[in-house]
Design an enzyme around this catalytic site. Sequence first.
Site, PDB file in Angstrom:
ATOM      1  N   LYS A  77      45.852  21.294  33.028  1.00 56.03           N
ATOM      2  CA  LYS A  77      44.632  22.036  33.356  1.00 56.03           C
ATOM      3  C   LYS A  77      43.523  21.021  33.552  1.00 56.03           C
ATOM      4  O   LYS A  77      43.566  19.935  32.972  1.00 56.03           O
ATOM      5  CB  LYS A  77      44.270  22.946  32.177  1.00 56.03           C
ATOM      6  CG  LYS A  77      43.301  24.054  32.534  1.00 56.03           C
ATOM      7  CD  LYS A  77      44.047  25.235  33.102  1.00 56.03           C
ATOM      8  CE  LYS A  77      43.119  26.336  33.535  1.00 56.03           C
ATOM      9  NZ  LYS A  77      43.878  27.503  34.025  1.00 56.03           N
ATOM     10  N   GLY A 177      42.429  49.066  36.078  1.00 57.06           N
ATOM     11  CA  GLY A 177      41.992  47.929  36.890  1.00 57.06           C
ATOM     12  C   GLY A 177      42.695  47.949  38.231  1.00 57.06           C
ATOM     13  O   GLY A 177      43.741  47.321  38.401  1.00 57.06           O
ATOM     14  N   GLY A 179      42.582  46.469  41.029  1.00 55.03           N
ATOM     15  CA  GLY A 179      42.177  45.301  41.825  1.00 55.03           C
ATOM     16  C   GLY A 179      43.396  44.659  42.462  1.00 55.03           C
ATOM     17  O   GLY A 179      44.394  45.328  42.762  1.00 55.03           O
ATOM     18  N   VAL A 181      45.799  42.812  41.388  1.00 54.98           N
ATOM     19  CA  VAL A 181      47.079  42.996  40.700  1.00 54.98           C
ATOM     20  C   VAL A 181      47.445  44.481  40.637  1.00 54.98           C
ATOM     21  O   VAL A 181      48.546  44.888  41.018  1.00 54.98           O
ATOM     22  CB  VAL A 181      47.009  42.401  39.260  1.00 54.98           C
ATOM     23  CG1 VAL A 181      48.275  42.739  38.484  1.00 54.98           C
ATOM     24  CG2 VAL A 181      46.809  40.890  39.332  1.00 54.98           C
ATOM     25  N   GLY A 182      46.499  45.299  40.163  1.00 55.42           N
ATOM     26  CA  GLY A 182      46.788  46.712  39.896  1.00 55.42           C
ATOM     27  C   GLY A 182      47.157  47.506  41.138  1.00 55.42           C
ATOM     28  O   GLY A 182      48.105  48.300  41.125  1.00 55.42           O
TER      29      GLY A 182
HETATM   30  P1  NAD Z   1      40.404  41.824  40.420  1.00 53.66           P
HETATM   31  O1  NAD Z   1      39.019  41.379  40.185  1.00 53.66           O
HETATM   32  O2  NAD Z   1      40.935  41.864  41.810  1.00 53.66           O
HETATM   33  O3  NAD Z   1      40.613  43.295  39.810  1.00 53.66           O
HETATM   34  C1  NAD Z   1      40.184  43.649  38.528  1.00 53.66           C
HETATM   35  C2  NAD Z   1      39.926  45.144  38.528  1.00 53.66           C
HETATM   36  O4  NAD Z   1      39.618  45.533  37.192  1.00 53.66           O
HETATM   37  C3  NAD Z   1      38.730  45.582  39.382  1.00 53.66           C
HETATM   38  O5  NAD Z   1      39.115  46.729  40.110  1.00 53.66           O
HETATM   39  C4  NAD Z   1      37.646  45.937  38.356  1.00 53.66           C
HETATM   40  O6  NAD Z   1      36.779  46.976  38.800  1.00 53.66           O
HETATM   41  C5  NAD Z   1      38.519  46.424  37.221  1.00 53.66           C
HETATM   42  N1  NAD Z   1      37.860  46.432  35.916  1.00 53.66           N
HETATM   43  C6  NAD Z   1      37.006  45.549  35.368  1.00 53.66           C
HETATM   44  N2  NAD Z   1      36.631  45.968  34.147  1.00 53.66           N
HETATM   45  C7  NAD Z   1      37.262  47.140  33.921  1.00 53.66           C
HETATM   46  C8  NAD Z   1      37.273  48.058  32.844  1.00 53.66           C
HETATM   47  N3  NAD Z   1      36.550  47.833  31.751  1.00 53.66           N
HETATM   48  N4  NAD Z   1      38.046  49.150  32.956  1.00 53.66           N
HETATM   49  C9  NAD Z   1      38.780  49.375  34.077  1.00 53.66           C
HETATM   50  N5  NAD Z   1      38.811  48.553  35.118  1.00 53.66           N
HETATM   51  C10 NAD Z   1      38.056  47.437  35.041  1.00 53.66           C
HETATM   52  O7  NAD Z   1      41.312  40.884  39.474  1.00 53.66           O
HETATM   53  P2  NAD Z   1      42.877  40.636  39.559  1.00 53.66           P
HETATM   54  O8  NAD Z   1      43.128  39.407  40.343  1.00 53.66           O
HETATM   55  O9  NAD Z   1      43.549  41.907  39.924  1.00 53.66           O
HETATM   56  O10 NAD Z   1      43.198  40.265  38.045  1.00 53.66           O
HETATM   57  C11 NAD Z   1      43.252  41.242  37.033  1.00 53.66           C
HETATM   58  C12 NAD Z   1      43.772  40.609  35.758  1.00 53.66           C
HETATM   59  O11 NAD Z   1      45.065  40.051  35.984  1.00 53.66           O
HETATM   60  C13 NAD Z   1      42.933  39.459  35.212  1.00 53.66           C
HETATM   61  O12 NAD Z   1      43.047  39.507  33.790  1.00 53.66           O
HETATM   62  C14 NAD Z   1      43.648  38.227  35.723  1.00 53.66           C
HETATM   63  O13 NAD Z   1      43.415  37.095  34.898  1.00 53.66           O
HETATM   64  C15 NAD Z   1      45.089  38.677  35.621  1.00 53.66           C
HETATM   65  N6  NAD Z   1      46.022  37.965  36.499  1.00 53.66           N
HETATM   66  C16 NAD Z   1      45.819  37.946  37.849  1.00 53.66           C
HETATM   67  C17 NAD Z   1      46.763  37.321  38.659  1.00 53.66           C
HETATM   68  C18 NAD Z   1      46.622  37.337  40.166  1.00 53.66           C
HETATM   69  O14 NAD Z   1      47.573  36.952  40.831  1.00 53.66           O
HETATM   70  N7  NAD Z   1      45.526  37.789  40.732  1.00 53.66           N
HETATM   71  C19 NAD Z   1      47.881  36.685  38.104  1.00 53.66           C
HETATM   72  C20 NAD Z   1      48.060  36.727  36.709  1.00 53.66           C
HETATM   73  C21 NAD Z   1      47.120  37.385  35.925  1.00 53.66           C
END
Ligand code: NAD
Length: 368
Positions: A77, A177, A179, A181-182
Amino acid sequence: MEDIFQLADNFGPSRVLYLHGRSVGLKAVVVIDNTSCGPAIGGVRMAPDVSVDECARLARAMTWKNAAAGLPHGGGKSVIFGDPRMPASDKEQIIRAFARSISDIADYIPGPDMGTDERCMAWIKDETGRAVGLPRVVGGIPLDEIGATGFGLAASVDVGREFIGLELKGARVAVQGFGAVGMHAARFLGEKGCILVAASDSRGTLADASGLDIGNLIALKRAGRALRDYDRGSKLAPESIVDVECDIWIPAARPDVLRADNAARLRARLVPQGANIPCTPEAEQILHEKGVLVVPDFIANAGGVICASIEYRGGTERAALDYIDERIRANTHEVLQRSRRDKVTPRAAAGALAEGRVRAAMQMRRWH
Ligand code: NAD
């Protein structure tokens, strides 16, 4: 001087580098933790308040994550002290100076993290020839666009469900969430016959027991709107997603969303962790005792880092998805089987799996 060795144990770190570039104001730290499995992959974080300690902990987390994913990569890192929203030309100078300083550190492959993005990775690749998480035009695989992590989550669900006798056809899914991932997890599970009964974003929860149209919700979010703008379903508070009755509950938002005070409310059978550390240790224990099957974050959400390792080898998007599918299925299966056999939580089983792989790789190196 001795202080730095307080960070060290049997696994690492093998190197800690302090970088200082006076003319551009570069101050950075690189921690290369353990490279027994292969060259370290780990993100470059830019923030005003980062510390060496944080960097070392994140590097160790990458050692376990990469080993748990079964990748030929160790963990590392780096942190750059600075405001990531500084003017673009200043940022480019600092990132390029950082890259020049690590150009000889061949066993560290930088990737994006908080405060850095694919453009920053392109600058690093330009200077050193090594980086992952690149723009498509220089060989990158845009993992959030193709939904690499959501795709891997769906694969982990497909294995986890066998352990609890759940049919995916008609299984009810709730996603916290919606976003990067979701939404992709919902999309890939929808393709397997699951029904999305609730989804939430930071502004609210949308629920409909008869099923929500996943494609419409993705289009809504991509248009920059909130889920509560959707014209069907009940609109509830963000936290209410915890109470939605479902079979598969996917945390994909923030850390520590399930805690000792709310974990018992969950009415689901399977929790594949999309977000990093979405449950406190107490919450995970409560779920385990309730018979809820949890697939730990660094097993279920490894799609992104697996994609990065294929990108590093010059592989295609198709190859990345195939490798994610294969690795996540195999790892989920092994972790859940160990958990059942050794009567420990899946997280404990995943930790033991990762540590065992690193120890085995260390035995094969000259200086073990
Ligand atoms: P993103 O910003 O695209 O999506 C996050 C979503 O969560 C958004 O829709 C936001 O409105 C929502 N959110 C925030 N606070 C909230 C709450 N209190 N209640 C409900 N929804 C809420 O982020 P992402 O890239 O989808 O990442 C999401 C998580 O997954 C993070 O913890 C990230 O570290 C982890 N992650 C992401 C990846 C990746 O490939 N993007 C890989 C491993 C882990």
